[in-house]
Structures are given as structure tokens and as C-alpha cells.
Enzyme design. Structure first.
Site, mmCIF file in Angstrom:
data_model
loop_
_atom_site.group_PDB
_atom_site.id
_atom_site.type_symbol
_atom_site.label_atom_id
_atom_site.label_comp_id
_atom_site.label_asym_id
_atom_site.label_seq_id
_atom_site.Cartn_x
_atom_site.Cartn_y
_atom_site.Cartn_z
ATOM 1 N N ASN A 207 0.843 -1.197 0.000
ATOM 2 C CA ASN A 207 0.000 0.000 0.000
ATOM 3 C C ASN A 207 0.876 1.244 0.000
ATOM 4 O OD1 ASN A 207 0.603 0.803 2.830
ATOM 5 N ND2 ASN A 207 -0.329 -1.187 3.246
ATOM 6 N N ASP A 276 -4.135 -6.535 5.144
ATOM 7 C CA ASP A 276 -5.050 -7.433 5.858
ATOM 8 C C ASP A 276 -4.987 -8.856 5.326
ATOM 9 O OD1 ASP A 276 -6.163 -5.530 7.618
ATOM 10 O OD2 ASP A 276 -7.205 -4.648 5.904
ATOM 11 N N LYS A 286 9.173 -16.907 -10.642
ATOM 12 C CA LYS A 286 8.353 -15.849 -11.226
ATOM 13 C C LYS A 286 7.219 -16.461 -12.062
ATOM 14 C CE LYS A 286 8.679 -11.963 -14.343
ATOM 15 N NZ LYS A 286 9.490 -11.312 -15.365
ATOM 16 N N ASP A 306 -3.840 -9.981 12.768
ATOM 17 C CA ASP A 306 -3.981 -8.575 13.168
ATOM 18 C C ASP A 306 -2.973 -8.343 14.294
ATOM 19 O OD1 ASP A 306 -4.765 -6.160 14.494
ATOM 20 O OD2 ASP A 306 -6.627 -6.257 13.339
ATOM 21 N N PHE A 323 -4.042 3.139 14.898
ATOM 22 C CA PHE A 323 -4.381 4.155 13.911
ATOM 23 C C PHE A 323 -5.578 3.669 13.093
ATOM 24 C CE2 PHE A 323 -1.385 7.716 13.357
ATOM 25 C CZ PHE A 323 -0.508 7.426 14.382
HETATM 26 N N1 CTP Z 1 -3.281 -3.355 12.182
HETATM 27 C C1 CTP Z 1 -2.441 -4.391 12.575
HETATM 28 N N2 CTP Z 1 -2.475 -5.572 11.907
HETATM 29 C C2 CTP Z 1 -3.314 -5.750 10.856
HETATM 30 C C3 CTP Z 1 -4.156 -4.703 10.437
HETATM 31 C C4 CTP Z 1 -4.119 -3.503 11.129
HETATM 32 O O1 CTP Z 1 -1.677 -4.214 13.516
HETATM 33 N N3 CTP Z 1 -3.306 -6.910 10.220
HETATM 34 C C5 CTP Z 1 -3.290 -2.113 12.954
HETATM 35 C C6 CTP Z 1 -2.755 -0.914 12.221
HETATM 36 O O2 CTP Z 1 -1.367 -0.733 12.478
HETATM 37 C C7 CTP Z 1 -3.584 0.223 12.809
HETATM 38 C C8 CTP Z 1 -4.911 -0.431 13.118
HETATM 39 O O3 CTP Z 1 -4.629 -1.805 13.224
HETATM 40 O O4 CTP Z 1 -3.057 0.685 14.026
HETATM 41 C C9 CTP Z 1 -5.976 -0.208 12.110
HETATM 42 O O5 CTP Z 1 -5.486 -0.472 10.830
HETATM 43 P P1 CTP Z 1 -6.396 -0.317 9.542
HETATM 44 O O6 CTP Z 1 -5.658 -0.858 8.376
HETATM 45 O O7 CTP Z 1 -6.938 1.081 9.461
HETATM 46 O O8 CTP Z 1 -7.606 -1.223 9.943
HETATM 47 P P2 CTP Z 1 -8.008 -2.665 9.553
HETATM 48 O O9 CTP Z 1 -8.049 -3.500 10.771
HETATM 49 O O10 CTP Z 1 -7.203 -3.129 8.428
HETATM 50 O O11 CTP Z 1 -9.522 -2.436 9.127
HETATM 51 P P3 CTP Z 1 -10.168 -2.036 7.710
HETATM 52 O O12 CTP Z 1 -9.498 -2.855 6.683
HETATM 53 O O13 CTP Z 1 -11.589 -2.366 7.926
HETATM 54 O O14 CTP Z 1 -9.972 -0.575 7.541
#
Ligand code: CTP
Length: 396
Positions: A207, A276, A286, A306, A323
Site C-alpha cells: 500500500n 489485511d 516468477k 492482526d 491508527f
Molecule cells: N493493524 C495491525 N495488523 C493488521 C491490520 C491492522 O496491527 N493486520 C493495525 C494498524 O497498524 C492500525 C490499526 O490496526 O493501528 C488499524 O489499521 P487499519 O488498516 O486502518 O484497519 P483494519 O483493521 O485493516 O480495518 P479495515 O481494513 O476495515 O480498515
């Protein structure tokens, strides 16, 4: 604020005249300035000017004060801040290598005060590998730099190398006097940057995260006295000096790398933009168009751990911050994440459409069980300090 002593080193550079305005800026803020000039600097500004401005003797030679035969030491000790502005490439090289062959370089080596350098030189000298290496060395020892501005240079070249404006230098130095040291003895874990989830050895899912927010947080916590571990995905930022940096690629690496520092920490801030999902399988070779179209066209994705939620499940007394980077419904989404992840508060911000990712500024909301607090747009460093203030409030 009580009066501080700034020892101002002036080196032989066309920008030396700006140091006169700099003296005035410090005096206006109620501080005392003592000037050390190099011999070359006296070709650009007469020492009498600094003497008249500061009402203090101007030190130039190692042996020019018979009343104080070791005044390189007394000057070094008097400094609350030791500032060299303008600092030539030559003086920077001497300080980086501990060469002490004139009064200024000797006093700079002898001082235990924070050292601040405002370089000024030709753009090519500034960009030269030797100069950049010297700056890196000095940064790693905690020297603060006030970067030169870009623009038209005295030599006719255009580029980075012009001494920063006296007001900006003075503001940056005076801000150091205000710096809080309220995190001494505290351990912080901070995650930053994107993760990369491999499809094959040359392709991955990632990302737009630049890592700037997490790095700014690490620097701010370090400056306030914390011991910081920064676990970062691939970013193009320089490792902050004095921070324990662990580089990772994937979400699973991130979780593994965070486990130990999380156990040891007092506060953890999860600023990484974690993917995610990841491809269910990473191809060993490849994938080829024509040959592997099926695999390339239908990448099966599975859930990543997560990191925040996994670690926060055993948060104990730690302060845990997450965040929420959202393109829409920022506060509602942040509140959902607060509940789902077990953080003490969520720093919510809007991303996309040129906002937050990769930018220097950020506007955030702190979302906790006590409600929402808005932090207006400010630099990522200022936002970092506001986040740390929120954490300090929660330490018992
Ligand atoms: N985060 C994490 N591990 C993941 C996803 C998220 O530690 N696998 C943490 C990020 O570092 C951030 C928070 O969770 O502090 C929220 O991340 P965000 O990407 O905004 O949320 P998601 O849980 O991915 O939710 P969504 O995809 O619904 O926005």
C-alpha cells in the site's frame, strides 16, 4: 523561560553575515550569545560586529585570552546549546572526525551541550558523498541539523545549500530548550510503514504508506527520553539515530518482530499500514504470462494476523495506540476499531485524495472511550508530540 547561553560558532562562509541577525533573534528571546569565529569567518564579518551585538568578547584563537588559557573548555562548558551557523563542509568534516585544530573545532569536541549544525555551502559540496557521510555520522551521534534551504547560491549555482533563515534557525534551537524529557525510563514499541505480501519472488501486494508518521513518532519519543524500538516495513526513510530499528517485510514478520519488544514496553503505537490479506501461496519462481495465467488471474487471498489486536489481547498496564486510516466515515470507523482491537485510543485520520499518505502534515482525531478530541492539521512531528501527550496522561 530562563535565560540560556548559546555558544554560536561562525565559520568562513558568505552566509556569515546572517549570523548577526541570528544573534539578535536569540537576544530578542531573552538569551545570551557568545560567539566563536574561525579565522576564515573574520574575512566575511569583522569580529567587532559580534562584539558590539553580544557585548561579549569574541573568541577566535585558541590562545587569545591570556586570562583564560583553556577557554576552549570554559566556552564548551558555558553552552546550554552549541550551535554552528553557518557551518562549512570543512568544519562539519572536522567535527565528524574529532579533529580539533582551531578554537571552534576544539570547543565543539569538548562540549557536552547539544550540538546543532546549520550547514551552508555550494550545492555540489553539500551533495558530495563525503559531506553526506559526515552528516550521517554526526546525526547518528545525536547532532541536530537545520537543513539548508534550496535556492540561488552565492556562487551562481542553484540548489540546496543556502543557510536556513535566521528566524528558522533560532526557532529550531529555542524549541530544543522547550523539549520535554517526560519519557525517560519508558520503553516504546512503534510499528511503521507498509507490509509487502509476496505473490512470487518479484511481485507483491502493498500500500501507499510512506512510514513518515511512525518514524516521526519514534523520533519524538526518543527526543523525550524514551527507549524506542521501531519495527518498520520497507520505506525509503533514513533510520532515526538512537532508535532500535527492526526492518520487516510481511505482516507475519511484523507480528514476530513485535512480540518481544511488546512484552518489554510501557507503550506501543501501531502506525504500520498492515496488509489485511496475503496470497495463500507464494510461487517459488516468477509466474509467467501465458503459462501461469490461471495463478496470476486468480490470486487466492487469506487473512493476515492482526498485529495490534493479537498483542493488545495481553496488554496489561501498557498503553496501546492504534491508527485508523480511513477514506470516509472517519470517526465511526475509528470507534469500531477501538472496540475491535482493544487499544486505549485510536488516532483517526483521513487518507486518500492526497491526504496523509506520504505527506508532511496530518490532521487527526483521538478516539477513546472518553469521546473524541480533534487535533488540527500540523506537521507529523507535532502530531507525534500530541499523541505522546495523550499516552503520558494514561501512564499510572
Ligand atoms: N493493524 C495491525 N495488523 C493488521 C491490520 C491492522 O496491527 N493486520 C493495525 C494498524 O497498524 C492500525 C490499526 O490496526 O493501528 C488499524 O489499521 P487499519 O488498516 O486502518 O484497519 P483494519 O483493521 O485493516 O480495518 P479495515 O481494513 O476495515 O480498515
Amino acid at each position: 523561560m530562563s535565560q540560556k547561553t548559546i555558544v554560536l560558532g561562525v565559520t568562513g562562509c558568505i552566509a556569515a553575515y546572517k549570523s548577526c541577525a541570528l544573534v539578535r533573534e536569540f537576544q530578542r528571546a531573552g538569551h545570551r550569545v557568545k560567539v566563536i569565529m574561525t579565522e576564515h569567518a573574520t574575512h566575511f564579518v569583522d569580529p567587532v560586529t559580534f562584539r558590539a551585538l553580544t557585548h561579549e568578547k569574541v573568541a577566535i584563537d585558541l590562545f587569545d585570552d591570556p586570562a583564560d588559557p583553556i577557554h576552549h573548555i570554559s566556552l564548551a562548558q558555558e553552552a546550554d546549546i552549541f550551535l554552528i551557523a553557518p557551518c562549512t563542509a570543512n568544519m562539519m568534516a572536522k567535527v565528524a572526525h574529532g579533529i580539533a585544530d582551531d578554537l571552534l573545532s576544539t570547543a565543539a569536541l569538548a562540549t557536552t551541550a547539544p550540538l546543532v549544525i546549520a550547514p551552508a555551502m555550494n550545492v555540489h559540496m553539500y551533495e558530495a558523498a563525503a559531506t553526506q557521510e559526515n552528516m550521517k555520522t554526526l546525526r547518528s551521534r545525536g547532532v541536530k541539523f537545520i537543513e539548508p534551504d534550496a535556492g540561488y547560491l552565492a556562487c551562481g549555482d542553484v540548489g540546496k545549500g543556502r543557510l536556513s533563515e535566521p528566524t528558522d534557525i533560532a526557532n529550531a534551537v529555542i524549541a530544543l530548550f522547550d523539549e520535554k524529557k517526560d519519557l525517560v525510563g519508558k520503553k516504546f514499541l512503534i510499528t511503521a510503514g507498509p507490509t509487502r505480501e509476496r505473490i512470487d519472488p518479484v511481485r507483491y501486494i502493498t500500500n501507499d504508506s510512506s512510514g513518515k508518521m511512525g518514524f516521526a513518532l519514534a523520533e519524538a519519543a526518543r527526543d523525550r527520553g524514551a527507549e524506542v524500538t521501531l519495527v518498520s516495513g520497507p520505506v525509503s526513510l533514513e533510520n532515526p539515530a538512537g532508535v532500535n530499528v527492526i526492518k520487516i517485510e510481511s505482516a507475519r514478520d511484523l507480528l514476530e518482530a513485535c512480540k518481544k519488544p511488546f512484552e518489554a514496553c510501557d507503550a506501543a503505537i501501531f502506525a504500520a499500514a498492515v496488509a489485511d490479506k496475503r496470497p495463500a501461496r507464494m510461487a517459488d519462481a516468477k509466474l509467467k504470462k501465458g503459462q501461469d495465467d490461471d495463478l496470476l488471474g486468480h490470486i487466492e487471498l487469506i487473512d493476515n494476523p492482526d498485529v495490534l489486536a493479537t498483542l493488545a489481547a495481553n496488554k496489561g498496564d501498557r498503553v496501546v495506540v492504534g491508527f485508523a486510516a480511513e477514506t470516509n466515515d472517519v470517526l465511526a470507523n475509528a470507534r469500531r476499531k477501538l472496540e475491535k482491537k482493544g487499544a486505549d485510543f485510536i488516532v483517526a485520520n483521513e487518507v486518500g485524495h492526497g491526504k496523509a499518505f506520504g505527506t508532511a502534515d496530518n490532521e487527526v482525531w483521538f478516539v477513546s472511550e472518553n469521546g473524541e478530541e480533534h487535533e488540527p492539521a500540523a506537521s507529523k512531528r507535532q502530531i507525534s508530540d500530541a499523541i505522546l501527550d495523550q499516552i503520558v496522561k494514561r501512564f499510572r
